[in-house]
Write a protein that holds these residues in place. Structure first.
Motif, mmCIF file in Angstrom:
data_model
loop_
_atom_site.group_PDB
_atom_site.id
_atom_site.type_symbol
_atom_site.label_atom_id
_atom_site.label_comp_id
_atom_site.label_asym_id
_atom_site.label_seq_id
_atom_site.Cartn_x
_atom_site.Cartn_y
_atom_site.Cartn_z
ATOM 1 N N ALA A 191 0.830 -1.207 0.000
ATOM 2 C CA ALA A 191 0.000 0.000 0.000
ATOM 3 C C ALA A 191 0.865 1.256 0.000
ATOM 4 C CB ALA A 191 -0.940 -0.003 1.201
ATOM 5 N N ALA A 192 1.932 1.248 0.774
ATOM 6 C CA ALA A 192 2.839 2.397 0.804
ATOM 7 C C ALA A 192 3.488 2.601 -0.566
ATOM 8 C CB ALA A 192 3.903 2.204 1.877
ATOM 9 N N GLY A 193 3.865 1.528 -1.225
ATOM 10 C CA GLY A 193 4.439 1.627 -2.564
ATOM 11 C C GLY A 193 3.447 2.151 -3.585
ATOM 12 N N TYR A 194 2.195 1.696 -3.491
ATOM 13 C CA TYR A 194 1.157 2.185 -4.404
ATOM 14 C C TYR A 194 0.922 3.676 -4.197
ATOM 15 C CZ TYR A 194 -0.064 -2.790 -4.925
ATOM 16 O OH TYR A 194 -0.042 -4.139 -5.155
ATOM 17 N N ARG A 195 0.876 4.096 -2.921
ATOM 18 C CA ARG A 195 0.659 5.520 -2.644
ATOM 19 C C ARG A 195 1.809 6.363 -3.176
ATOM 20 N NH1 ARG A 195 -1.198 3.377 2.227
ATOM 21 N NH2 ARG A 195 0.753 3.863 3.276
ATOM 22 N N GLU A 196 3.021 5.893 -3.007
ATOM 23 C CA GLU A 196 4.184 6.626 -3.505
ATOM 24 C C GLU A 196 4.153 6.739 -5.030
ATOM 25 O OE1 GLU A 196 8.989 5.958 -3.686
ATOM 26 O OE2 GLU A 196 7.919 5.222 -1.929
ATOM 27 N N ALA A 197 3.824 5.637 -5.705
ATOM 28 C CA ALA A 197 3.780 5.650 -7.175
ATOM 29 C C ALA A 197 2.629 6.523 -7.685
ATOM 30 C CB ALA A 197 3.636 4.221 -7.708
#
Length: 184
Positions: A140-146
């Motif tokens: 989820a953190a990676g999706y938000r960053e992207a």
């Protein structure tokens, strides 16, 4: 770990991962839509510029400058907003497929510990479930960053596209000044 708390953590982390992935997909859709609009607008401006070159060269220069600007923005959106970001998968089918084996191992370890009179060992199943929750949170953190990166590109491109009239006006003014100098 309490079963209720673990279940809540699992549901929450999965919902957050799904929401974050949907945000990334939305960011990419916006970037694709903007790319199409910039390419179409740039093509239309280039067509006006080429069509008016003989009859209205100042208008043609302004339109061609606008076209170059919009094509440059399209390249920026394509390069920075539509490229693939490295993100991790939040659903791990391989681990979930092994869940029954883990559960069997846990039951066997618990039975052996109870037979020896030892306290109940830490649940390997709970540890596995906690690891899946951590994986969901990291995804989820990676999706938000992207998605933040893609939305930032789209937002910048919208603001820069608003400068197209200034670019066209500057190009037309420069062209008129050069034409006046050449005529004198």
């Amino acid at each position: 770990m309490n079963e209720v708390v673990l279940g809540l953590a699992e549901r929450h982390s999965q919902a957050v991962a799904q929401f974050s992935l949907a945000g990334l997909e939305d960011a990419r859709k916006r970037a694709h839509t903007l790319l199409v609009l910039l390419m179409a607008g740039g093509s239309a401006l280039a067509g006006v510029g080429l069509a008016r070159w003989a009859s209205a060269p100042t208008l043609a220069v302004a339109a061609l400058a606008g076209a170059v600007w919009w094509f440059a923005l399209a390249a920026y959106v394509a390069w920075r907003g539509n490229t693939t970001a490295e993100v991790r998968a939040w659903a791990t089918p391989d681990v979930l497929a092994e869940h029954d084996k883990w559960a069997g191992y846990v039951r066997q370890a618990q039975a052996e510990a109870l037979a020896r009179g030892e306290p109940d060992p830490a649940s390997a199943e709970a540890e596995l479930r906690c690891e899946l929750v951590r994986n969901c949170n990291l995804a989820a953190a990676g999706y938000r960053e992207a998605s933040l990166a893609a939305f930032s590109v789209v937002d910048r491109a919208y603001r820069w596209a608003a400068l197209a009239p200034v670019i066209a006006l500057a190009a037309a003014a420069c062209w008129a000044a050069v034409a006046a100098c050449l005529a004198a």
